[in-house]
Every structure is written in C-alpha cells, then in structure tokens.
Design a protein around this motif. Sequence first.
Motif, PDB file in Angstrom:
ATOM      1  N   PRO A 126       0.831  -1.213   0.000  1.00 31.90           N
ATOM      2  CA  PRO A 126       0.000   0.000   0.000  1.00 31.90           C
ATOM      3  C   PRO A 126       0.859   1.253   0.000  1.00 31.90           C
ATOM      4  N   SER A 127       0.391   2.284  -0.638  1.00 34.31           N
ATOM      5  CA  SER A 127       1.173   3.519  -0.778  1.00 34.31           C
ATOM      6  C   SER A 127       1.469   4.178   0.569  1.00 34.31           C
ATOM      7  N   ASP A 128       0.634   3.913   1.579  1.00 33.67           N
ATOM      8  CA  ASP A 128       0.856   4.542   2.881  1.00 33.67           C
ATOM      9  C   ASP A 128       1.717   3.687   3.812  1.00 33.67           C
ATOM     10  N   MET A 129       2.263   2.583   3.301  1.00 34.63           N
ATOM     11  CA  MET A 129       3.099   1.718   4.128  1.00 34.63           C
ATOM     12  C   MET A 129       4.528   2.255   4.153  1.00 34.63           C
ATOM     13  N   ASP A 130       5.103   2.443   5.339  1.00 34.11           N
ATOM     14  CA  ASP A 130       6.459   2.988   5.426  1.00 34.11           C
ATOM     15  C   ASP A 130       7.480   1.962   4.942  1.00 34.11           C
ATOM     16  N   GLU A 131       8.702   2.428   4.673  1.00 34.91           N
ATOM     17  CA  GLU A 131       9.709   1.578   4.031  1.00 34.91           C
ATOM     18  C   GLU A 131      10.067   0.360   4.862  1.00 34.91           C
ATOM     19  N   LEU A 132      10.250   0.529   6.164  1.00 35.90           N
ATOM     20  CA  LEU A 132      10.608  -0.606   7.004  1.00 35.90           C
ATOM     21  C   LEU A 132       9.532  -1.683   6.963  1.00 35.90           C
ATOM     22  N   THR A 133       8.281  -1.262   7.027  1.00 41.08           N
ATOM     23  CA  THR A 133       7.180  -2.222   6.981  1.00 41.08           C
ATOM     24  C   THR A 133       7.108  -2.893   5.622  1.00 41.08           C
ATOM     25  N   GLN A 134       7.401  -2.152   4.548  1.00 41.75           N
ATOM     26  CA  GLN A 134       7.444  -2.751   3.216  1.00 41.75           C
ATOM     27  C   GLN A 134       8.521  -3.834   3.141  1.00 41.75           C
TER      28      GLN A 134
END
Length: 206
Positions: A126-134
């Motif tokens: 999802p576009s609102d997911m931060d990089e670490l979570t991605q």
Amino acid sequence: MPFFQQLHIVDTHVYTWQLTETVVQLSSGLTLSQREEERLTTLHSEKKQREFLALRHLLREAQLPTTALYYTSEGKPQIEGQYISISHSHDFVMIALSPHPIGIDIERCTPRILRLAPRFTPWQAPSDMDELTQIQAYTQLWTIKEALYKIADLPSVRFYEDLQVPHFQSFASRQQALITHPEGDKAYETRSFFWEGYIWTVVSEE
C-alpha cells in the motif's frame, strides 16, 4: 551459543541453530563419517563450513545420525522415512522435519528486497506503508514463495507465476498459498514467524 530453539508445529519439528561459534568449536564433540570429513574439506568458505557443522548438530538434536542426510542428484536434501527442508541466512541454520512434504525458508530483512520484489510477486505494498514495513512484508512474501519452491520440487515451476499467495496479508502468521499445476492448483498452509530482523516461514500440505 549451543542449540538455539526447537519448535513443534502440528506434526512438523523445526530446529534452529544460531551461528556464533568458530569451526573449531562446532567440530568439538561432533563425530563425522569419512564422507562428511571429505565434504567438509571441499568447503573453502568458513561460513559454509560452519553451516555444514551446525546442520549436523541440528540432526543430532533431532536424534538422527548425521549420516542419515543425503542429497539427490538435483541437490535436494533427503532423509529416509520422513521429509526434510533446510534453510540458512547469515547467522541462522534451520531444518524442518515432517512425515509430509515440507518447505522452510529464513531471511534477514534488508532493503535489497524492495528492488527484487517486482521480479517475484505481483503484490504491491500500500502507498501509505512505510519503508521498514514494506521491507518486512516483502521479505515475508519471499520466504513463503521460497518455501513453496522447495516443497514443489519441480524444475519447471515458475517462481513468479506458479507460486502464489492470492490473498497475501502482511504479518499474518497463517495464510493459504498455492502451487499451480496443469492438472490443477494445490493448496498449502503457511506459518510465518518474526524474530529480531529475521522472518521465517514453514509451508506444509493442507
């Protein structure tokens, strides 16, 4: 440190070794066959030697002789009377043992996975997911697909197309995955675990 963890999941046993010892320390108290000794000498990387020895410690923890492990001509690990899957990543070596086909994979979470993601999955964070979570989400997805690949044991299987997690939910501990075949899809259950920057997944038949 010595043996790190044993986990029992239904009829599957997972054994984990954290590699903190030297080759000399891992060799201590471990009796290898002549063939194993010869194989060890062909491993020129210290990391490979440590993984080789830790794997045999795990077999002992599973109350199996180290010589019970052998490999097919395609390089797939085998143990008579049950199924085995092996994975290693940086400081960890893992094996899964089961009476049914099994696949296991462990990976350390690194930013590199973001560059690889388009090559192995159509799923997009999802576009609102931060990089670490991605990074964590894509690493989890990779471990699922890698474990599926091991359980498939088909040279023709296509990593991107045939190993599917149709309703992938990041950080879900359990979810369904599929291996597509011309004669029909086959469903598998996945179980993912998260530990201090590592993610590992075990896949078994439903």
